[in-house]
Design a protein around this motif. Structure first.
Motif, PDB file in Angstrom:
ATOM      1  N   GLY A  11       0.811  -1.208   0.000  1.00  0.00           N
ATOM      2  CA  GLY A  11       0.000   0.000   0.000  1.00  0.00           C
ATOM      3  C   GLY A  11       0.844   1.258   0.000  1.00  0.00           C
ATOM      4  N   LEU A  12       1.896   1.279   0.813  1.00  0.00           N
ATOM      5  CA  LEU A  12       2.756   2.458   0.884  1.00  0.00           C
ATOM      6  C   LEU A  12       3.507   2.694  -0.421  1.00  0.00           C
ATOM      7  CD1 LEU A  12       4.424   2.204   4.433  1.00  0.00           C
ATOM      8  CD2 LEU A  12       2.759   3.909   3.687  1.00  0.00           C
ATOM      9  N   GLN A  13       4.104   1.643  -0.953  1.00  0.00           N
ATOM     10  CA  GLN A  13       5.035   1.806  -2.066  1.00  0.00           C
ATOM     11  C   GLN A  13       4.369   1.836  -3.434  1.00  0.00           C
ATOM     12  OE1 GLN A  13       9.065  -0.122  -0.118  1.00  0.00           O
ATOM     13  NE2 GLN A  13       8.108  -1.208  -1.780  1.00  0.00           N
ATOM     14  N   GLY A  14       3.124   1.355  -3.509  1.00  0.00           N
ATOM     15  CA  GLY A  14       2.495   1.181  -4.806  1.00  0.00           C
ATOM     16  C   GLY A  14       2.918  -0.151  -5.382  1.00  0.00           C
ATOM     17  N   SER A  15       2.089  -0.744  -6.173  1.00  0.00           N
ATOM     18  CA  SER A  15       2.381  -2.086  -6.692  1.00  0.00           C
ATOM     19  C   SER A  15       1.947  -2.205  -8.149  1.00  0.00           C
ATOM     20  CB  SER A  15       1.672  -3.147  -5.841  1.00  0.00           C
ATOM     21  OG  SER A  15       0.281  -2.861  -5.739  1.00  0.00           O
ATOM     22  N   ASP A  16       2.379  -1.220  -8.952  1.00  0.00           N
ATOM     23  CA  ASP A  16       1.988  -1.261 -10.368  1.00  0.00           C
ATOM     24  C   ASP A  16       2.947  -2.062 -11.230  1.00  0.00           C
ATOM     25  OD1 ASP A  16       4.189   0.372 -10.465  1.00  0.00           O
ATOM     26  OD2 ASP A  16       3.142   2.145 -11.214  1.00  0.00           O
ATOM     27  N   GLY A  17       3.991  -2.627 -10.622  1.00  0.00           N
ATOM     28  CA  GLY A  17       4.921  -3.473 -11.357  1.00  0.00           C
ATOM     29  C   GLY A  17       5.993  -2.728 -12.118  1.00  0.00           C
ATOM     30  N   SER A  18       6.025  -1.405 -12.038  1.00  0.00           N
ATOM     31  CA  SER A  18       6.992  -0.614 -12.808  1.00  0.00           C
ATOM     32  C   SER A  18       8.355  -0.537 -12.142  1.00  0.00           C
ATOM     33  CB  SER A  18       6.457   0.806 -13.009  1.00  0.00           C
ATOM     34  OG  SER A  18       6.409   1.501 -11.759  1.00  0.00           O
ATOM     35  N   GLY A  19       8.418  -0.867 -10.851  1.00  0.00           N
ATOM     36  CA  GLY A  19       9.653  -0.686 -10.115  1.00  0.00           C
ATOM     37  C   GLY A  19       9.786   0.690  -9.491  1.00  0.00           C
ATOM     38  N   ARG A  20       8.953   1.623  -9.944  1.00  0.00           N
ATOM     39  CA  ARG A  20       8.928   2.956  -9.340  1.00  0.00           C
ATOM     40  C   ARG A  20       8.243   2.885  -7.977  1.00  0.00           C
ATOM     41  NH1 ARG A  20      11.357   7.586 -11.848  1.00  0.00           N
ATOM     42  NH2 ARG A  20      11.965   6.906 -13.934  1.00  0.00           N
TER      43      ARG A  20
END
Length: 775
Positions: free
Chosen positions: A196-205
């Motif tokens: 949730g904190l880091q984001g999980s869109d798979g981009s590595g960003r």
């Protein structure tokens, strides 16, 4: 209700829209100048590390190549220096977001356009929801607000949260920060909150960079003359593998966390921040951390000055960096690393390796991509902090985490029509900051228990004690009189940060001071039923109230966050049906006599002089067990489908004698990828109220419960499900055999016991036979 199988409420849908809709108008913020690579700065245009289209590893290596040794070492501390000739500003790495954006670290401040941020329940309360989707949703909201504050020049992007140490001992002052005592629950929380904190869109960003702390076997602050700066945790290979390291492995490998923080303590004689087996071999090697390792604050100085592990400051920094430390919270590395390089104790290439790890994370955060407002999440601003949807989620989280421990009669829920006057008594009855626990920031606003109850009915308020220490009975008389005149009495008692906190472990599990006496006297005098509400992070021995028929109901609220008073009132009056479960065992006071905090062993000794720890190994009496929690309705479990046997496929390349005489097989000798056991459960709500139910699935392995080293039982799956009154819902629980049905032997080797595993779901039991199959 946030949950995998739980229909979304209107508030939840608003949160989802805020998080996912690209069309929602947000206030653009340009309060922060670019950290680096300012497009208006002609000097930076030719630097390859400023080319956002290039691969980040190449950009990081290029940047390191431009730096002098003097510039490099000044980037090794949390207050990283600017590099003006390269157009790079200074950066403060230390920010905190345990359960909301916090101002504990110097990287984040409140004021101006950002007077506060949403303060969710303390972690131990949120963990009691056993709702992984809720945990991730909270992380998403917290990171939205963190990004907004960064864009506004009031916060950082590197957050040293969550705390995922096991709540091993009930006295630990920081137990409130943890998700409880079960390694799998703690690990699942870690992975969910980090996503949730880091984001999980798979981009590595990265949206923000999270940090799982404190690695490892860290769970003592100051007890009986032993403090965390001098403590040497003596931990067996068995306990390390199946308890202390489990959450960290899940955080790194499943949550893909950007950082791990090493702890102050020594582990078997070696400081955690100077141990290459822990940092370089395990975290970065076996678990493949894609990020940086940071020390707890001043840890390198601590193992030099207090633990006398290194002979000189230069040797200390060399030991830390060689072990795998990349960044220190504190100035020790920045002060002494240059001398260590010049003295031949450290290679400059080893400093470069540390910087590559930290700079790569900053680049994944977009800090080298120019103007913040042009970056992903760059338009988040003040309008995205303390939104109605965020505050509604804080209320929902508190409601999901509060646990109903006792309900005689049943007394609860109360009725505004029948209970026209409520006496609200106790030192925690009208508190604000107590509700948000530690590592908190400035809340958007507060609803105290008194205010929450007052929205339902008339109240008579008396504190009963000046504070939770409750040193005298001067205020008892007024509290007793209030109880005599009211239709029902609600006592809001418990602890606060003066009793349990960082630097402060408890020496008792009882209510402080004369609180127990106040509860007993008020309950005796009360005209109507008496309800006890407890605020605390750790467990409390309230056997007296559990066994007192005049205390008709008991709620544990933990530290329920900014909306805690509203959530408590909603449960008391039935607007919310309680569904929380205890994430830790509540022991009796005499448990402490035989369990020193400094003994790390999880398992009991054969002599029974040491009874062991947590529900997995402790077999003695409890006040309330792990997983306990009642509802205003009744749920019935039925197994709809479950296998009677599961074949465990062995790796055919292994020798035939590698199975340990056929009783158990090494996990490393099994083809684990798709080895899962599926259980379908029907959950029927047999009562008259809708409710959320926590399905807890335990397994007793072969040999478990017989006093051996095998756990007597262990949690292997859990899920939250919403079930309407009179309805039935089917739940699928998938149990990964290698992860959850394995045990760890005395040598620290994880094995799958062959034979009959007994599954327990409520009062339903099912046996599954695991048998080896050579392919």
């Amino acid at each position: 209700m946030i949950g995998t199988a739980v229909p979304a409420t209107a508030a939840t849908l608003v949160v989802v829209l805020l998080l996912t809709s690209g069309g929602i108008c947000r206030l653009a913020v340009d309060a922060r100048e670019p950290f680096a690579c300012d497009p208006k700065d002609e000097r930076t245009r030719g630097f390859p590390f400023c080319r956002a289209s290039s691969p980040i590893p190449e950009r990081a290596r290029d940047l390191v190549g431009w730096l002098t040794l003097q510039e490099k070492v000044k980037l090794l501390g949390n207050t990283a220096a600017a590099v003006p000739r390269l157009g790079i500003r200074g950066y403060e790495w230390w920010s905190e977001a345990l359960h909301g954006v916090s101002n504990v670290g110097p990287g984040t401040q409140f004021g101006g356009d950002f007077p506060g941020a949403t303060s969710f329940p303390q972690v131990i309360t949120t963990a009691a929801s056993f709702n992984a989707s809720l945990w991730e949703a909270i992380g998403q909201v917290v990171s939205d607000e963190a990004r907004a504050m960064y864009n506004g020049g009031m916060g950082g992007l590197t957050y040293w949260s969550p705390n995922i140490n096991i709540l091993r001992d009930p006295r630990w002052g920081r137990g409130q920060e943890t998700p409880g005592e079960d390694p799998i629950v703690v690990g699942r929380y870690a992975a969910s909150y980090v996503r949730g904190l880091q984001g999980s869109d798979g981009s590595g960003r990265l949206k923000v960079a999270a940090c799982c702390k404190h690695f490892t076997a860290y769970d003592l602050d100051n007890w009986n003359g032993v403090d965390r700066f001098h403590f040497n945790a003596r931990v067996s290979k068995q306990d390390m593998e199946d308890t202390f390291n489990v959450p960290f492995r899940m955080c790194v490998m499943e949550g893909k966390v950007a950082s791990v923080m090493c702890s102050y303590n020594q582990v078997n004689g070696v400081p955690a921040c100077a141990d290459p087996n822990l940092l370089r071999k395990t975290v970065r090697g076996a678990w493949r951390l894609d990020g940086y390792v940071v020390s707890d604050c001043d840890s390198v100085g601590v193992f030099y000055d207090k633990q006398h592990y290194a002979s000189t400051p230069q040797q200390a920094v060399a030991d830390a960096i060689k072990a795998g430390l990349d960044l220190e919270c504190g100035p020790f590395l920045a002060t002494h690393s240059g001398e260590a390089v010049r003295g031949g104790l450290l290679n400059e290439a080893e400093v470069d390796g540390a910087l590559l790890n930290t700079l790569t994370v900053q680049m994944r955060l977009g800090m080298f991509d120019g103007t913040p407002s042009a970056q992903p999440y760059g338009t988040l601003g003040p309008n995205d902090v303390c939104t109605p949807a965020h505050q509604e989620l804080a209320l929902e989280a508190a409601g999901q985490g509060i646990v109903l421990l006792k309900n005689q009669g049943p007394t609860l829920p109360l009725s505004p029509r029948r209970h026209r006057t409520v006496a609200v008594v106790g030192p925690n009855s009208d508190v604000t900051v107590t509700m948000i626990g530690n590592y908190a920031g400035v809340a958007c606003g507060y609803t105290t228990p008194l205010q929450g109850i007052g929205k339902y009915t008339n109240t008579i308020h008396q504190q009963g004690c000046v504070d939770v220490a409750c040193h005298d009975d001067k205020l008892f008389g007024a509290a007793i009189e209030a109880a005599r005149g009211a239709d029902v009495t609600v006592l809001v008692m418990g602890l606060d940060q003066s009793i349990e906190a960082e630097f402060k472990d408890r020496d008792s599990l009882l209510l402080p001071g004369r609180q127990q006496e106040l509860v007993a006297k008020v309950a005796m005098a009360s005209k109507g039923p008496t309800v006890l509400v407890l605020m605390s992070g750790g467990p409390v021995d309230i056997s007296f109230a559990k066994n007192d028929p005049r205390v008709a109901a008991i709620l544990w609220a933990g530290y329920p966050g900014q909306a805690g008073g509203a959530a408590i009132a909603d449960i008391l009056f039935g607007s919310t049906n309680p569904g929380g479960k205890l994430p830790m065992t509540w022991y009796p006071q005499d448990y402490l006599a035989s369990v020193p905090m400094t003994v790390m062993d999880m398992r009991p000794t054969g002599s029974n002089l040491y009874p062991g720890r947590t529900y997995r190994f402790y077999q003695g009496p409890v006040v309330y067990p792990f997983g306990h929690g009642m509802s205003y309705t009744q749920f019935v479990h039925t197994i709809a489908a479950a296998p009677a046997a599961v074949a465990v496929p062995l790796d055919g390349r292994r020798p035939a004698n590698a199975t340990n005489s056929g009783r158990a097989v090494r996990v490393t000798h099994v083809r684990c990828a798709r080895l899962s056991l599926g259980v379908q459960l029907d959950i029927t709500n047999a009562g008259a109220r809708d409710g959320a139910h926590t399905v807890l699935v335990y397994s007793t392995p072969p040999g478990g419960g017989g006093g051996s080293w095998v756990p007597q039982k262990q949690l292997v799956g859990f899920q939250k499900v919403q079930v309407a009154a009179g309805a039935r819902e089917r739940v699928q629980i998938n149990i990964h055999v290698c992860k959850y049905l394995s045990v760890v032997d005395r040598l620290g080797v994880r094995r799958i016991p062959l034979g009959e595993h007994r599954l327990h779901i409520g009062d339903v039991k099912h046996s599954v036979s695991l048998q080896a199959e050579r392919l």
